[in-house]
Design an enzyme around this catalytic site. Structure first.
Site, short mmCIF file in Angstrom:
data_model
loop_
_atom_site.label_atom_id
_atom_site.label_comp_id
_atom_site.label_asym_id
_atom_site.label_seq_id
_atom_site.Cartn_x
_atom_site.Cartn_y
_atom_site.Cartn_z
N GLY A 33 31.75 6.19 -13.13
CA GLY A 33 31.49 7.36 -12.32
C GLY A 33 31.70 7.07 -10.85
CD GLN A 86 29.71 5.79 -5.29
OE1 GLN A 86 29.78 6.57 -6.23
NE2 GLN A 86 29.74 4.46 -5.44
CB CYS A 130 26.66 0.72 -7.31
SG CYS A 130 27.01 2.09 -6.19
CG LEU A 131 32.85 1.67 -8.11
CD1 LEU A 131 33.75 2.89 -8.23
CD2 LEU A 131 33.61 0.40 -8.48
CG HIS A 158 24.77 5.16 -10.64
ND1 HIS A 158 24.27 3.89 -10.51
CD2 HIS A 158 25.72 5.29 -9.67
CE1 HIS A 158 24.89 3.27 -9.51
NE2 HIS A 158 25.76 4.11 -8.98
CD GLU A 159 28.41 8.05 -10.01
OE1 GLU A 159 28.46 8.22 -8.78
OE2 GLU A 159 28.60 6.94 -10.54
CG HIS A 162 25.84 7.47 -5.44
ND1 HIS A 162 25.67 6.57 -4.41
CD2 HIS A 162 26.29 6.75 -6.48
CE1 HIS A 162 26.00 5.35 -4.81
NE2 HIS A 162 26.38 5.43 -6.07
#
Length: 181
Positions: A46, A51, A88-89, A130-131, A134
């Site tokens: 995701g 991000q 996480c990216l 998770h997204e 964000h």
């Protein structure tokens, strides 16, 4: 659509709650395309608009070969929890055990303003949570207990990319992240 640099831990956009999407237009669909292209290039589960430095409530996901996106999500979580490694990216190369609900029902819209419901368990539920975090300015490390979070923050301080808020030209934000989000 294009692969776009991913903002790193420390960038203020990652801690700022995103604004609801009001216009379901070509610009939103380009953003969804950029999110999807960048997520797929990174091999992630995701990616959320903050991000990429865009403070709008939209994210993409790719779980079990299913690629999708959700705009202005509203979540209902199941009661059962599980704690599994999560990455996480925006914190490249780091993974930590993170508690999440096992089941999620997410309601929102697609890029054309049509209603969408995403229901899932385990990895899909984790990715959606998770997204959505964000979009609320919350990072997965905020979900950890105090001791685990302290260890995570130490690892972040020691990371090669610590102190940067965006990747440099020499570094790719899409190195080996496994199933990061």
């Amino acid at each position: 659509m294009s692969v776009t640099p991913i903002r790193l831990f420390g960038d203020p956009v990652l801690r700022t709650p995103a604004e609801p999407v009001l216009d379901f237009d070509a610009e939103l669909r380009r953003l969804v395309g950029d999110l999807t292209d960048t997520m797929l290039d990174a091999g992630a589960a995701g990616l959320a608009a903050p991000q990429l430095g865009v403070a709008l409530r939209v994210f993409s996901y790719c779980v079990d070969g299913v690629v999708g996106h959700l705009v202005n999500p509203d979540l209902s979580l199941g009661e059962e929890q599980e704690t599994l490694p999560e990455g996480c990216l925006s914190l490249p190369g780091l993974r930590f055990d993170t508690p999440r609900a096992v089941q999620v029902v997410a309601r929102g819209w697609n890029g054309f303003g049509e209603p969408v419901t995403v229901e899932g368990t385990h990895l899909l539920a984790r990715a959606v949570q998770h997204e959505t975090d964000h979009l609320d300015g919350v990072l997965f490390i905020d979900r950890m207990d105090r001791d685990q979070r302290k260890l995570a923050l130490k690892a972040i301080r020691e990371a090669e990319w610590a102190g940067q808020t965006a990747p440099t030209v020499k570094e790719s934000p899409h190195a080996t992240f496994g199933r990061a989000f």
